[in-house]
Design an enzyme around this catalytic site. Sequence first.
Site, PDB file in Angstrom:
ATOM      1  N   CYS A 117       0.827  -1.205   0.000  1.00  0.00           N
ATOM      2  CA  CYS A 117       0.000   0.000   0.000  1.00  0.00           C
ATOM      3  C   CYS A 117       0.867   1.264   0.000  1.00  0.00           C
ATOM      4  O   CYS A 117       0.703   2.142  -0.854  1.00  0.00           O
ATOM      5  CB  CYS A 117      -0.946  -0.017   1.202  1.00  0.00           C
ATOM      6  SG  CYS A 117      -0.192  -0.595   2.742  1.00  0.00           S
TER       7      CYS A 117
HETATM    8  N1  LIG Z   1      -4.405  -4.833   4.975  1.00  0.00           N
HETATM    9  C1  LIG Z   1      -3.811  -4.105   4.039  1.00  0.00           C
HETATM   10  O1  LIG Z   1      -4.086  -2.894   3.901  1.00  0.00           O
HETATM   11  C2  LIG Z   1      -2.812  -4.717   3.129  1.00  0.00           C
HETATM   12  C3  LIG Z   1      -2.385  -6.028   3.245  1.00  0.00           C
HETATM   13  N2  LIG Z   1      -1.464  -6.539   2.364  1.00  0.00           N
HETATM   14  C4  LIG Z   1      -0.926  -7.895   2.501  1.00  0.00           C
HETATM   15  O2  LIG Z   1      -1.930  -8.865   2.247  1.00  0.00           O
HETATM   16  C5  LIG Z   1      -1.664 -10.031   3.016  1.00  0.00           C
HETATM   17  C6  LIG Z   1      -2.887 -10.307   3.866  1.00  0.00           C
HETATM   18  O3  LIG Z   1      -3.027  -9.188   4.749  1.00  0.00           O
HETATM   19  P1  LIG Z   1      -4.346  -8.901   5.560  1.00  0.00           P
HETATM   20  O4  LIG Z   1      -5.520  -9.297   4.761  1.00  0.00           O
HETATM   21  O5  LIG Z   1      -4.225  -7.511   6.030  1.00  0.00           O
HETATM   22  O6  LIG Z   1      -4.137  -9.908   6.786  1.00  0.00           O
HETATM   23  P2  LIG Z   1      -5.236 -10.587   7.746  1.00  0.00           P
HETATM   24  O7  LIG Z   1      -4.474 -10.990   8.960  1.00  0.00           O
HETATM   25  O8  LIG Z   1      -6.397  -9.700   7.910  1.00  0.00           O
HETATM   26  O9  LIG Z   1      -5.685 -11.869   6.946  1.00  0.00           O
HETATM   27  C7  LIG Z   1      -4.817 -12.920   6.649  1.00  0.00           C
HETATM   28  C8  LIG Z   1      -5.624 -14.191   6.463  1.00  0.00           C
HETATM   29  O10 LIG Z   1      -4.715 -15.259   6.154  1.00  0.00           O
HETATM   30  C9  LIG Z   1      -5.001 -16.344   7.045  1.00  0.00           C
HETATM   31  N3  LIG Z   1      -3.764 -17.106   7.285  1.00  0.00           N
HETATM   32  C10 LIG Z   1      -2.720 -16.781   8.056  1.00  0.00           C
HETATM   33  N4  LIG Z   1      -1.779 -17.757   8.021  1.00  0.00           N
HETATM   34  C11 LIG Z   1      -2.266 -18.737   7.227  1.00  0.00           C
HETATM   35  C12 LIG Z   1      -1.775 -19.977   6.813  1.00  0.00           C
HETATM   36  N5  LIG Z   1      -0.583 -20.440   7.199  1.00  0.00           N
HETATM   37  N6  LIG Z   1      -2.553 -20.741   5.985  1.00  0.00           N
HETATM   38  C13 LIG Z   1      -3.760 -20.275   5.560  1.00  0.00           C
HETATM   39  N7  LIG Z   1      -4.293 -19.097   5.944  1.00  0.00           N
HETATM   40  C14 LIG Z   1      -3.545 -18.323   6.755  1.00  0.00           C
HETATM   41  C15 LIG Z   1      -5.481 -15.677   8.296  1.00  0.00           C
HETATM   42  O11 LIG Z   1      -6.175 -16.601   9.099  1.00  0.00           O
HETATM   43  P3  LIG Z   1      -6.240 -16.430  10.699  1.00  0.00           P
HETATM   44  O12 LIG Z   1      -7.461 -15.635  10.953  1.00  0.00           O
HETATM   45  O13 LIG Z   1      -6.316 -17.836  11.178  1.00  0.00           O
HETATM   46  O14 LIG Z   1      -4.991 -15.764  11.145  1.00  0.00           O
HETATM   47  C16 LIG Z   1      -6.379 -14.591   7.730  1.00  0.00           C
HETATM   48  O15 LIG Z   1      -7.639 -15.069   7.372  1.00  0.00           O
HETATM   49  C17 LIG Z   1      -0.432  -9.764   3.862  1.00  0.00           C
HETATM   50  O16 LIG Z   1       0.710 -10.320   3.259  1.00  0.00           O
HETATM   51  C18 LIG Z   1      -0.375  -8.244   3.885  1.00  0.00           C
HETATM   52  O17 LIG Z   1       0.940  -7.809   4.085  1.00  0.00           O
HETATM   53  C19 LIG Z   1      -1.020  -5.782   1.344  1.00  0.00           C
HETATM   54  C20 LIG Z   1      -1.398  -4.494   1.168  1.00  0.00           C
HETATM   55  C21 LIG Z   1      -2.266  -3.831   2.104  1.00  0.00           C
HETATM   56  C1  LIG Z   2      -0.670  -0.086   9.101  1.00  0.00           C
HETATM   57  C2  LIG Z   2       0.220  -1.275   8.900  1.00  0.00           C
HETATM   58  O1  LIG Z   2       0.583  -1.977   9.816  1.00  0.00           O
HETATM   59  N1  LIG Z   2       0.587  -1.497   7.669  1.00  0.00           N
HETATM   60  C3  LIG Z   2       1.422  -2.591   7.266  1.00  0.00           C
HETATM   61  C4  LIG Z   2       1.641  -2.515   5.823  1.00  0.00           C
HETATM   62  C5  LIG Z   2       0.434  -2.922   5.078  1.00  0.00           C
HETATM   63  C6  LIG Z   2       0.524  -4.346   4.667  1.00  0.00           C
HETATM   64  O2  LIG Z   2       0.462  -5.256   5.415  1.00  0.00           O
HETATM   65  O3  LIG Z   2       0.711  -4.477   3.411  1.00  0.00           O
HETATM   66  P1  LIG Z   2       1.914  -5.120   2.690  1.00  0.00           P
HETATM   67  O4  LIG Z   2       1.686  -6.521   2.331  1.00  0.00           O
HETATM   68  O5  LIG Z   2       1.983  -4.239   1.564  1.00  0.00           O
HETATM   69  O6  LIG Z   2       3.103  -5.029   3.547  1.00  0.00           O
HETATM   70  C7  LIG Z   2       2.779  -2.552   7.901  1.00  0.00           C
HETATM   71  O7  LIG Z   2       3.318  -1.484   8.117  1.00  0.00           O
HETATM   72  O8  LIG Z   2       3.363  -3.638   8.074  1.00  0.00           O
END
Ligand SMILES: NC(=O)C1=CN([C@@H]2O[C@H](COP(=O)(O)OP(=O)(O)OC[C@H]3O[C@@H](n4cnc5c(N)ncnc54)[C@H](OP(=O)(O)O)[C@@H]3O)[C@@H](O)[C@H]2O)C=CC1
Ligand SMILES: CC(=O)N[C@@H](CCC(=O)OP(=O)(O)O)C(=O)O
Length: 310
Positions: A117
């Site tokens: 992000c």
């Molecule tokens: N949120 C954001 O704004 C952004 C997120 N991302 C990236 O996207 C990815 C997901 O992030 P986000 O959605 O925020 O994270 P969350 O923690 O909200 O969701 C992750 C999901 O993956 C599941 N999970 C974790 N470990 C495993 C595993 N070993 N096998 C199967 N499922 C698993 C979790 O389950 P459980 O509930 O059991 O933990 C949960 O449902 C990350 O890599 C993050 O860095 C990228 C850009 C922005």
């Molecule tokens: C607010 C906050 O905690 N933000 C995350 C970045 C967002 C995220 O998890 O996305 P990526 O997969 O792009 O790393 C962090 O700083 O680790």
Amino acid sequence: MAAKIFIDGEHGTTGLQIRTRLADRRDIELLSIPEAERRNEKMREDMLNSADIAILCLPDDASKQAYEMTAANNNVRLLDASTAFRVHPDWAYGFAEMDKAQKAKIQSARYVSNPGCYPTGAIGLIRPLRAAGILPDGYPVSVNAVSGYTGGGKQLIAQMEDENHPEHLAANNFLYGLTLKHKHVPEMQTHGLLDRAPLFAPSVGRFAQGMIVQVPLFLDDLAAGTTVESIHAALVAHYAGQDIVSVVSLTESAKLPRIDAEELVGQDTMKLFVFGTAGGAHVNLVALLDNLGKGASGAAVQNMDLMLSA
Ligand SMILES: NC(=O)C1=CN([C@@H]2O[C@H](COP(=O)(O)OP(=O)(O)OC[C@H]3O[C@@H](n4cnc5c(N)ncnc54)[C@H](OP(=O)(O)O)[C@@H]3O)[C@@H](O)[C@H]2O)C=CC1
Ligand SMILES: CC(=O)N[C@@H](CCC(=O)OP(=O)(O)O)C(=O)O
């Protein structure tokens, strides 16, 4: 035939928002695992290998595991939302607007990495200025940013929203990443075409979604003759011909008393601004986006559509 899409991590923050965006689509078939089985490795492996495109919304380690699970199956393409492969040479970086050639790379790639992000904002501001020769070698770039707390996924959401959480965070606004070793720095440097690692200072505010990324610059240290106007013109030229990233006019920017981090919540676009005063010494470049829109789930759907259009 409808393309089969599996969202591994579909019950997490990013996965849920992708699912919502795809809910009414007739051109795709969503493969799904019940929430209680989300960590069932056998079920995940089966689903991953049944998909045309698997969208990984997982922590880095689980994304790497999904990659291993599908490595021998050329029929499945991966779109990964984690940090695991964002600077990997075999993966196309999923920021179609960052370069004229990028869209075609995403369309034909087996492996696509969805941008972070914060890097979406930072690269969106920096790369055009490097490409245009405005930002010289050796320039010490700083990136300052604030994110909505959904950026930290389920864990940070619970810490911010649940007062009974053992690690509840009561702060309305906090700095973090204080070691200056945030996981997004390599990605900003590589795709920002920077020869020096940028100094990245992130923060979180008590709002769910939204993001502001700032890159302040000293005009005297940029290419000779650079002005607020020439920086703005370079950004406008770079983003011509697409409608996801827009560059706000200097006239409009000059009238703004403030920028609201939540302005683009629910939208999958990004706005760029150039702030500065004629004859002044400084410029502030600003990117405004939804961390879960163009910063994650919205970008993932955009990339999925490009992959399906190949
Ligand atoms: N949120 C954001 O704004 C952004 C997120 N991302 C990236 O996207 C990815 C997901 O992030 P986000 O959605 O925020 O994270 P969350 O923690 O909200 O969701 C992750 C999901 O993956 C599941 N999970 C974790 N470990 C495993 C595993 N070993 N096998 C199967 N499922 C698993 C979790 O389950 P459980 O509930 O059991 O933990 C949960 O449902 C990350 O890599 C993050 O860095 C990228 C850009 C922005
Ligand atoms: C607010 C906050 O905690 N933000 C995350 C970045 C967002 C995220 O998890 O996305 P990526 O997969 O792009 O790393 C962090 O700083 O680790």
